[in-house]
Design an enzyme around this catalytic site. Structure first.
Site, PDB file in Angstrom:
ATOM      1  N   ILE A 155      44.747  45.578  39.984  1.00 35.19           N
ATOM      2  CA  ILE A 155      44.074  44.585  40.828  1.00 35.19           C
ATOM      3  C   ILE A 155      44.885  44.349  42.101  1.00 35.19           C
ATOM      4  O   ILE A 155      44.333  44.306  43.200  1.00 35.19           O
ATOM      5  CB  ILE A 155      43.834  43.281  40.043  1.00 35.19           C
ATOM      6  CG1 ILE A 155      42.860  43.548  38.881  1.00 35.19           C
ATOM      7  CG2 ILE A 155      43.303  42.181  40.959  1.00 35.19           C
ATOM      8  CD1 ILE A 155      42.719  42.394  37.890  1.00 35.19           C
ATOM      9  N   ASP A 174      57.461  43.269  41.946  1.00 34.00           N
ATOM     10  CA  ASP A 174      57.120  43.697  40.597  1.00 34.00           C
ATOM     11  C   ASP A 174      58.418  44.082  39.910  1.00 34.00           C
ATOM     12  O   ASP A 174      59.475  44.074  40.530  1.00 34.00           O
ATOM     13  CB  ASP A 174      56.135  44.887  40.633  1.00 34.00           C
ATOM     14  CG  ASP A 174      55.201  44.876  39.431  1.00 34.00           C
ATOM     15  OD1 ASP A 174      55.675  44.553  38.317  1.00 34.00           O
ATOM     16  OD2 ASP A 174      54.008  45.174  39.611  1.00 34.00           O
ATOM     17  N   ALA A 234      44.474  35.364  38.867  1.00 35.74           N
ATOM     18  CA  ALA A 234      45.016  36.100  37.722  1.00 35.74           C
ATOM     19  C   ALA A 234      44.999  35.225  36.465  1.00 35.74           C
ATOM     20  O   ALA A 234      44.065  35.297  35.667  1.00 35.74           O
ATOM     21  CB  ALA A 234      46.421  36.586  38.044  1.00 35.74           C
ATOM     22  N   ARG A 235      46.015  34.405  36.302  1.00 40.22           N
ATOM     23  CA  ARG A 235      46.095  33.512  35.152  1.00 40.22           C
ATOM     24  C   ARG A 235      46.618  32.144  35.593  1.00 40.22           C
ATOM     25  O   ARG A 235      47.597  32.071  36.340  1.00 40.22           O
ATOM     26  CB  ARG A 235      47.035  34.083  34.083  1.00 40.22           C
ATOM     27  CG  ARG A 235      46.421  35.175  33.223  1.00 40.22           C
ATOM     28  CD  ARG A 235      45.357  34.611  32.265  1.00 40.22           C
ATOM     29  NE  ARG A 235      44.706  35.631  31.452  1.00 40.22           N
ATOM     30  CZ  ARG A 235      43.542  36.222  31.766  1.00 40.22           C
ATOM     31  NH1 ARG A 235      42.920  35.913  32.885  1.00 40.22           N
ATOM     32  NH2 ARG A 235      43.007  37.114  30.955  1.00 40.22           N
ATOM     33  N   ASP A 259      41.109  30.598  41.197  1.00 42.47           N
ATOM     34  CA  ASP A 259      40.013  30.954  40.298  1.00 42.47           C
ATOM     35  C   ASP A 259      40.389  30.644  38.845  1.00 42.47           C
ATOM     36  O   ASP A 259      39.536  30.680  37.973  1.00 42.47           O
ATOM     37  CB  ASP A 259      39.676  32.444  40.443  1.00 42.47           C
ATOM     38  CG  ASP A 259      38.442  32.863  39.646  1.00 42.47           C
ATOM     39  OD1 ASP A 259      37.443  32.109  39.669  1.00 42.47           O
ATOM     40  OD2 ASP A 259      38.469  33.921  38.997  1.00 42.47           O
ATOM     41  N   GLU A 264      42.141  25.532  31.452  1.00 42.60           N
ATOM     42  CA  GLU A 264      40.734  25.603  31.845  1.00 42.60           C
ATOM     43  C   GLU A 264      39.824  25.598  30.616  1.00 42.60           C
ATOM     44  O   GLU A 264      40.227  26.104  29.566  1.00 42.60           O
ATOM     45  CB  GLU A 264      40.487  26.844  32.718  1.00 42.60           C
ATOM     46  CG  GLU A 264      40.873  28.159  32.073  1.00 42.60           C
ATOM     47  CD  GLU A 264      40.771  29.336  33.043  1.00 42.60           C
ATOM     48  OE1 GLU A 264      39.977  30.227  32.756  1.00 42.60           O
ATOM     49  OE2 GLU A 264      41.486  29.343  34.068  1.00 42.60           O
ATOM     50  N   HIS A 282      36.834  30.471  37.337  1.00 48.04           N
ATOM     51  CA  HIS A 282      37.239  31.694  36.640  1.00 48.04           C
ATOM     52  C   HIS A 282      36.087  32.698  36.586  1.00 48.04           C
ATOM     53  O   HIS A 282      35.633  33.083  35.502  1.00 48.04           O
ATOM     54  CB  HIS A 282      37.749  31.390  35.218  1.00 48.04           C
ATOM     55  CG  HIS A 282      38.603  32.516  34.668  1.00 48.04           C
ATOM     56  ND1 HIS A 282      39.579  32.335  33.734  1.00 48.04           N
ATOM     57  CD2 HIS A 282      38.614  33.844  34.953  1.00 48.04           C
ATOM     58  CE1 HIS A 282      40.162  33.493  33.444  1.00 48.04           C
ATOM     59  NE2 HIS A 282      39.586  34.426  34.172  1.00 48.04           N
ATOM     60  N   GLY A 284      36.233  35.644  38.519  1.00 52.56           N
ATOM     61  CA  GLY A 284      36.746  36.804  39.245  1.00 52.56           C
ATOM     62  C   GLY A 284      35.981  38.083  38.954  1.00 52.56           C
ATOM     63  O   GLY A 284      35.814  38.940  39.813  1.00 52.56           O
ATOM     64  N   SER A 285      35.505  38.239  37.732  1.00 56.97           N
ATOM     65  CA  SER A 285      34.807  39.479  37.376  1.00 56.97           C
ATOM     66  C   SER A 285      33.301  39.282  37.338  1.00 56.97           C
ATOM     67  O   SER A 285      32.577  40.140  36.825  1.00 56.97           O
ATOM     68  CB  SER A 285      35.296  39.976  36.011  1.00 56.97           C
ATOM     69  OG  SER A 285      34.892  39.091  34.987  1.00 56.97           O
TER      70      SER A 285
END
Lengths: 316, 323
Positions: A155, A174, A234-235, A259, A264, A282, A284-285
């Site tokens: 992503i 990362d 993401a989270r 998001d 949540e 939430h 995103g997808s």
């Protein structure tokens, strides 16, 4: 036909596909399942969703018939994978197919937060738009800025590709550096101290879980440049809400796009009182195309695992 | 001696500071921009040589005729100039300039934001959140439309349209465009040209308007054009509201012909058609395509640079026409 228990309502075409390939026990609601063991009695596989907690106790209580758990998501932090493994249950998810939709969502949040779209929307809908004023809704330009991506997986790399169309300078943080063909000129940081100060825009794209819990805390926020824009698709657990809310109130962070949230759908209510946040539930997808692809890949993964094959969406 | 300027529109503190430093400037006090009468009066009293204004000032034939002879240049802090009567300005010998080039990136960014927000239901989602959310949304509910890999038609392929195309390429979109004339290959960058707008529309999953306003484009996107789009298309307008027939757009949004629209501009501003404020499937913005601090400063500075050039006897940098 193998028996598949589905914990929640799914898009109609996917429920139809499940009914074709399985003896499918569908659930026509979105209420969280509390008696999974009873509902899954006699099932060969369970198809769950984020929001269903498949912790060690829940997995221990599953009937012996259950051999496979599929999740309608790429994230699997709601499943105790070690507990599943200990019981010989295989787990599969929906990798790859939602990277683009989630990256689109992150780009939307970046631009909407930077350009104060939520405030503009509310002003126009109120019918109180009185015309131009000197500093009215002046946002921050997105193009030509520096974008920092925390977590350069699929992503994150999709976001980088989209952001290049805006001439953004891409930095990423990362654990390991990517090979050049995936890095595509993005600048790697192996530590927060060099990474955070360059992030005029910061996008969180790391997985959830204990390793990243409340990663964006007071100490790290203080290292961001004044007026930074922060987005999280993401989270929710990546963010210390109190720290982010304080920085949004002080203006150290100019705006945020979110998001995902801790706890949540019962997010910290203080977010709702802030003008300088853009909030999404939430999703995103949440495109027709992506949800369809997610359903197909998880169902084919479950079928493959029940046939003793190893699909590429096997988690463990 | 400093040249005499009327700063007729409200602007950023940095632009006001530079106007005052470089010119003998009379600055609008607000809360609104100066009207034509106020500009005429201020220009006469101040013996102004230049006026800096924006699209809130209708510089029509009557307004131009009323300007005192001392005024040599008018600089609009905008790229659009449908509020200027070019023929009347020419006849009067008034040089008029605009600010092209400095707001392309910012406006293209905003167009992309509107396209993503309309397709992905951003405004509707934000309203759900501000009501508290607190319920589980089904995996098949409230789904948006994917942008990546789809086909986008661009109406008007000037600087902003091309900057928009560059951003859309980052989303792997197939780019088509309609403009009066075809671009050379180095500007076209592989985009497919349609001489006929109506021939392009059936291929447009997304249609983004980047054409200028004025009579030539008035209601160019009307009922017939909208009917030619594929069902479920998404419309974006960050250019000029007059390009759209708003009655036809309202019908297309409520009939389900269009999935959604993102609108930064309206036929009437700020008194826009309030029917749009009652729709869930529109994302609305108060004409803020160029509203970043960086860009508004750049626009104001560019207008001041144009004025300085003309009053110093040099050619204008961005004249609306060349002799």
């Amino acid at each position: 036909m193998p028996v598949l228990f589905v914990t929640r309502r799914l898009p109609a075409p996917i429920e139809a596909l499940a009914a074709k390939d399985f003896d499918a026990r569908l659930t026509p609601s979105d209420v969280a399942i509390t008696d999974l063991a009873a509902k899954a009695n006699g099932a060969d596989a369970v198809l769950c969703c984020p929001g269903d907690s498949l912790d060690a106790a829940t997995i221990a209580a599953l009937p012996a018939s259950v051999k496979v758990i599929g999740t309608f998501s790429v994230g699997y932090d709601h499943i105790d994978v070690a507990a599943a493994k200990a019981r010989g249950i295989k787990v599969c998810n929906t990798p790859d197919v939602l990277s683009v939709a989630t990256a689109e969502c992150a780009m939307l949040l970046i631009m909407a937060a930077a350009r104060r779209a939520g405030e503009g929307e509310r002003l126009v809908r109120s019918g109180q738009w009185a015309g131009w004023a000197p500093t009215q809704l002046l946002g921050t330009q997105v193009s030509d800025r520096r974008l920092g991506i925390f977590g350069m997986g699929r992503i994150g790399r999709e976001i980088a590709r989209m952001a290049r169309g805006f001439n953004m300078e891409i930095h990423y943080r990362d654990m390991t550096r990517l090979p050049p063909d995936l890095e595509q000129g993005a600048i790697f940081h192996d530590n927060d101290d060099s990474f955070l100060p360059v992030c005029q825009v910061l996008s969180l794209n790391a997985p959830g879980g204990e390793g990243t819990r409340h990663w964006l805390n007071n100490e790290r926020i203080a290292k961001l440049p004044q007026g930074a824009v922060v987005v999280n698709a993401a989270r929710g657990t990546l963010v210390d809400d109190a720290a982010l809310i304080a920085a949004l109130r002080s203006g150290h962070i100019a705006s945020a796009g979110l998001d995902v949230y801790n706890g949540e759908p019962r997010l910290n209510p203080e977010y709702m009182s802030l003008e300088n946040v853009v909030l999404l539930p939430h999703l995103g997808s949440a495109t027709t195309e992506t949800r369809d692809a997610m359903g197909r890949i998880v169902l084919s993964g479950i079928s493959a695992l029940l046939s003793g094959e190893t699909p590429r969406n096997l988690v463990a | 001696m400093k040249r005499r300027l009327i700063l007729a529109c409200l602007t950023t503190t940095d632009v006001i500071a530079r106007a005052k430093a470089d010119f003998d400037a009379v600055v609008v006090e607000g809360p609104s921009d100066m009207t034509v009468d106020e500009v005429t009066k201020a220009a006469a009293e101040h013996k102004a040589e230049a006026i800096l204004f924006t699209n809130t000032l209708p510089l029509n034939a009557v307004a131009i005729a009323a300007l005192p002879p001392s005024v040599k240049v008018g600089a609009t802090s905008s790229v659009g100039y449908d509020h200027v009567d070019v023929a009347a300005a020419k006849a009067r010998g008034l040089i008029v300039t605009n600010t092209p080039g400095v707001l392309d990136e910012c406006t293209a960014d905003f167009g992309m934001m509107l396209m993503l927000a309309a397709a992905r239901r951003g405004a509707e989602y934000d309203r759900i959140m501000r009501k508290g959310w607190r319920y589980r949304i089904g995996q098949g509910d409230l789904l948006g439309v994917r942008v990546t890999g789809k086909r986008v038609g661009i109406l008007g392929m000037g600087r902003i349209g091309r900057a928009f195309a560059q951003r859309a390429r980052g989303f792997d979109m197939k780019i088509m465009y309609h403009a009066r004339t075809r671009l050379p290959p180095e500007l076209e960058q592989g985009a497919e040209y349609f001489a006929d707008l109506h021939a392009m529309l059936p291929h447009c999953d997304f249609l983004s308007i980047h054409a200028p306003g004025g009579p030539a484009t008035d209601k160019m996107v009307g009922a017939q054009a909208l009917s030619l789009l594929p069902d479920g298309a998404v419309l974006v307008n960050a250019a000029r509201g007059t390009v759209i027939d708003e009655d036809a757009l309202y019908d297309a949004l409520t009939s389900g012909k269009l999935f959604a629209a993102g609108l930064d501009v309206f036929r009437s501003e700020p008194d826009f058609d309030l029917r749009f404020a009652a729709l869930e499937n529109v994302v609305l913005a108060p004409h803020v395509g160029s509203a970043s601090k960086e860009t508004r400063d750049a626009m104001g500075y560019r207008a001041l640079d144009n004025i300085a050039a003309v009053l110093d006897g040099r050619p204008a940098i961005d004249p609306l026409w060349r002799d």
